[in-house]
Motif scaffolding. Structure first.
Motif, PDB file in Angstrom:
ATOM      1  N   VAL A   1       0.833  -1.212   0.000  1.00 60.50           N
ATOM      2  CA  VAL A   1       0.000   0.000   0.000  1.00 60.50           C
ATOM      3  C   VAL A   1       0.863   1.256   0.000  1.00 60.50           C
ATOM      4  CG1 VAL A   1      -1.814   1.263   1.208  1.00 60.50           C
ATOM      5  CG2 VAL A   1      -1.840  -1.246   1.198  1.00 60.50           C
ATOM      6  N   PHE A   2       1.848   1.311   0.905  1.00 57.60           N
ATOM      7  CA  PHE A   2       2.710   2.488   0.981  1.00 57.60           C
ATOM      8  C   PHE A   2       3.579   2.622  -0.264  1.00 57.60           C
ATOM      9  CE2 PHE A   2       6.866   4.301   2.428  1.00 57.60           C
ATOM     10  CZ  PHE A   2       6.426   5.606   2.610  1.00 57.60           C
ATOM     11  N   ALA A   3       3.971   1.497  -0.840  1.00 61.17           N
ATOM     12  CA  ALA A   3       4.797   1.554  -2.058  1.00 61.17           C
ATOM     13  C   ALA A   3       4.036   2.194  -3.212  1.00 61.17           C
ATOM     14  CB  ALA A   3       5.247   0.143  -2.444  1.00 61.17           C
ATOM     15  N   VAL A   4       2.703   2.017  -3.215  1.00 61.40           N
ATOM     16  CA  VAL A   4       1.878   2.609  -4.272  1.00 61.40           C
ATOM     17  C   VAL A   4       1.617   4.082  -4.000  1.00 61.40           C
ATOM     18  CG1 VAL A   4      -0.397   2.551  -5.380  1.00 61.40           C
ATOM     19  CG2 VAL A   4       0.805   0.408  -4.847  1.00 61.40           C
ATOM     20  N   ASP A   5       1.361   4.409  -2.736  1.00 62.56           N
ATOM     21  CA  ASP A   5       1.049   5.792  -2.360  1.00 62.56           C
ATOM     22  C   ASP A   5       2.006   6.235  -1.269  1.00 62.56           C
ATOM     23  OD1 ASP A   5      -0.163   8.246  -1.984  1.00 62.56           O
ATOM     24  OD2 ASP A   5      -1.790   7.452  -0.737  1.00 62.56           O
ATOM     25  N   ARG A   6       3.172   6.746  -1.670  1.00 60.17           N
ATOM     26  CA  ARG A   6       4.232   7.078  -0.726  1.00 60.17           C
ATOM     27  C   ARG A   6       3.979   8.430  -0.056  1.00 60.17           C
ATOM     28  NH1 ARG A   6       8.636   4.171  -0.305  1.00 60.17           N
ATOM     29  NH2 ARG A   6       9.802   5.981   0.481  1.00 60.17           N
ATOM     30  N   THR A   7       3.028   8.415   0.868  1.00 55.18           N
ATOM     31  CA  THR A   7       2.752   9.595   1.692  1.00 55.18           C
ATOM     32  C   THR A   7       2.819   9.187   3.158  1.00 55.18           C
ATOM     33  OG1 THR A   7       0.360   9.231   1.795  1.00 55.18           O
ATOM     34  CG2 THR A   7       1.205  10.499  -0.084  1.00 55.18           C
ATOM     35  N   LEU A   8       3.075  10.158   4.007  1.00 58.56           N
ATOM     36  CA  LEU A   8       3.127   9.860   5.437  1.00 58.56           C
ATOM     37  C   LEU A   8       1.775   9.401   5.963  1.00 58.56           C
ATOM     38  CD1 LEU A   8       5.425  12.730   6.742  1.00 58.56           C
ATOM     39  CD2 LEU A   8       5.924  10.286   6.759  1.00 58.56           C
ATOM     40  N   ALA A   9       0.702   9.958   5.416  1.00 58.63           N
ATOM     41  CA  ALA A   9      -0.635   9.559   5.855  1.00 58.63           C
ATOM     42  C   ALA A   9      -0.873   8.075   5.601  1.00 58.63           C
ATOM     43  CB  ALA A   9      -1.691  10.394   5.138  1.00 58.63           C
ATOM     44  N   THR A  10      -0.483   7.600   4.421  1.00 57.92           N
ATOM     45  CA  THR A  10      -0.639   6.180   4.091  1.00 57.92           C
ATOM     46  C   THR A  10       0.225   5.314   4.992  1.00 57.92           C
ATOM     47  OG1 THR A  10      -1.117   6.716   1.787  1.00 57.92           O
ATOM     48  CG2 THR A  10      -0.406   4.480   2.253  1.00 57.92           C
TER      49      THR A  10
END
Length: 458
Positions: A412-421
């Motif tokens: 999930v984080f690899a797809v959407d690299r934001t701190l929130a994710t």
């Protein structure tokens, strides 16, 4: 123990009204944990205000690594607590004494081993975590000094676990109060007066750790209870060591692997730069106060369940768990949401940098708001561990929280690299693990009910 022999500091966990005793036990434990957190919070605040955001990031970013190395051995103190509480509740004085003397040796040996490991591996691990060049030397210096105090850290934790087993959570609080005051005074003296920066706050921390360890050991040595510590009787009793390890190793393994997942998350945070690291460090310090408030309830469950299991009082065990879940929900919502809503003001204590505060607010929103789920998860884990099932909650926690969190980082984080994710991985994994613990407890409880029916136990 006979009721007439109970000391004023001890709590009778096996009879009487449950909720008032849970609160009486948990509140000093909560305050003790908060004081321990103040050791690190004072470090972060002082360096953030007087040594710059790089020093603040250096001290704050070491938390996950310290937990990784220290929590495994601190987890062994869970074995000490469960075993000592079981013998205390069952009035088995000789077994209790042998547990105490074995535990102190384990604490000393573990502390010395940690000191050696920390001195050798701190810098290479920090480098592998991706610590920025402007932070790495300071973080490494802090850790090398900090680990000098690990023998004292473990002695305090094991000694406090023994006192908690008898229902005494007040004297460890008093000792930490003394150590905490010394820590804050020395922080200000070393950083402001001597311009020592991160070396100053690390030195202040180890001095305070040594004070708290000395006080709790003196308490055990001067006690007239069955848990009295006699230096001439310090020896390892093989069956007690085996029992401590059987219960404590899974708890220590769980804490360490949790820390590994947190190290991976810290590494991901590091990729956003030193300002994001500083904001996350400040927010994590605030979250720590919420966590320790809820975890004090989980530690209370551990002792109450263990003593009543030793006394074979099964009906009271169910009541303890019910009250404890209600208590941790109340504490988690009040503390977690309170910190989240006051986040800007509280983060301002750590740093006046507007960008640091904004990064911290993101973490508080996604982690601190739903933190009550973590408290519920820990209470269920402690309830299962308190009745002797140590490996099961460890496997559940490692799968539901740790493994799932790592999977989240690489998917999930690899797809959407934001701190929130990245931060969202925390509440998701807490919820999954809590539900799994509930299922496991119901299965175990069904077995205990059959035992109760078969032997006519209360």
């Amino acid at each position: 123990m006979q009721k007439g022999n109970r000391k004023s500091y001890e709590i009778d966990m096996c009879s009487g009204a449950i909720l008032p005793k849970l609160v009486l036990f948990a509140v000093p434990l909560m305050l003790s944990g908060i004081l321990q957190l103040l050791f690190n919070a004072a470090d972060v605040i002082v360096v953030g205000r007087f040594a710059g955001k790089e020093s603040m990031a250096a001290v704050g970013s070491t938390t996950a690594l310290i937990n990784l190395m220290v929590n495994f051995f601190v987890g062994l103190s869970v074995g000490t607590n469960v075993l000592a509480a079981r013998y205390y509740g069952g009035s088995r004085k000789r077994d209790l004494s042998e547990t105490v003397h074995t535990a102190v040796i384990v604490a000393l040996a573990g502390g010395v081993l940690l000191l050696a490991i920390g001195e050798v591996l701190s810098t290479p691990i920090l480098r592998q975590m991706g610590s920025p060049d402007d932070v790495l030397p300071l973080a490494s210096l802090y850790l090398r000094i900090y680990f000098i105090g690990t023998p004292a850290t473990l002695l305090y934790n094991f000694g406090s676990a023994i006192l908690r087993a008898a229902g005494d959570t007040r004297r460890p609080l008093y000792y930490l109060t003394v150590a905490g005051v010394v820590n804050v005074i020395l922080n200000l003296f070393f950083v402001i007066g001597c311009s020592m920066g991160v070396a100053g706050v690390a030195t202040a921390t180890i001095v305070s750790q040594m004070i708290s360890a000395t006080l709790v050991m003196l308490c055990l040595m001067r006690s007239d209870s069955a848990y009295r510590l006699r230096l001439r009787e310090l020896r390892i009793t093989p069956d007690k060591l085996s029992a401590i390890l059987r219960i404590g190793l899974p708890a220590g393994l769980q804490s360490s692997i949790f820390s590994i997942s947190n190290v991976l998350i810290q590494s991901s945070i590091n990729s956003f730069g030193s300002v994001a690291m500083a904001g996350s460090s400040a927010a994590a310090n605030l979250e720590g106060f919420v966590y320790i408030s809820m975890n004090s309830v989980a530690q209370t469950v551990l002792s109450f369940m263990s003593q009543n299991y030793g006394a074979q009082n099964y009906r009271r065990m169910a009541q303890v768990l019910t009250y404890s879940l209600g208590l941790v929900i109340l504490v988690g919502i009040a503390a977690g949401d309170g910190v989240m809503f006051m986040g800007r003001e509280l983060l301002g204590i750590y740093s006046s940098d507007a960008e640091v505060i904004e990064y911290g607010l993101v973490r508080l929103q996604y982690v601190c708001g739903p933190y009550v789920l973590c408290g519920m998860m820990d209470v269920m884990c402690s309830a299962i561990r308190g009745i002797g099932y140590s490996m099961l909650p460890t496997l559940v926690s490692l799968t539901g929280a740790c493994a799932l969190r790592v999977v989240w980082i690489y998917t999930v984080f690899a797809v959407d690299r934001t701190l929130a994710t990245l931060y969202l991985s925390y509440p998701v994994t807490w919820l999954v693990t809590f539900l799994a613990h509930v299922v496991c407890f119901l299965i175990i409880w069904s077995s205990l009910q059959k035992k109760r029916a078969a032997y006519g136990l209360s």
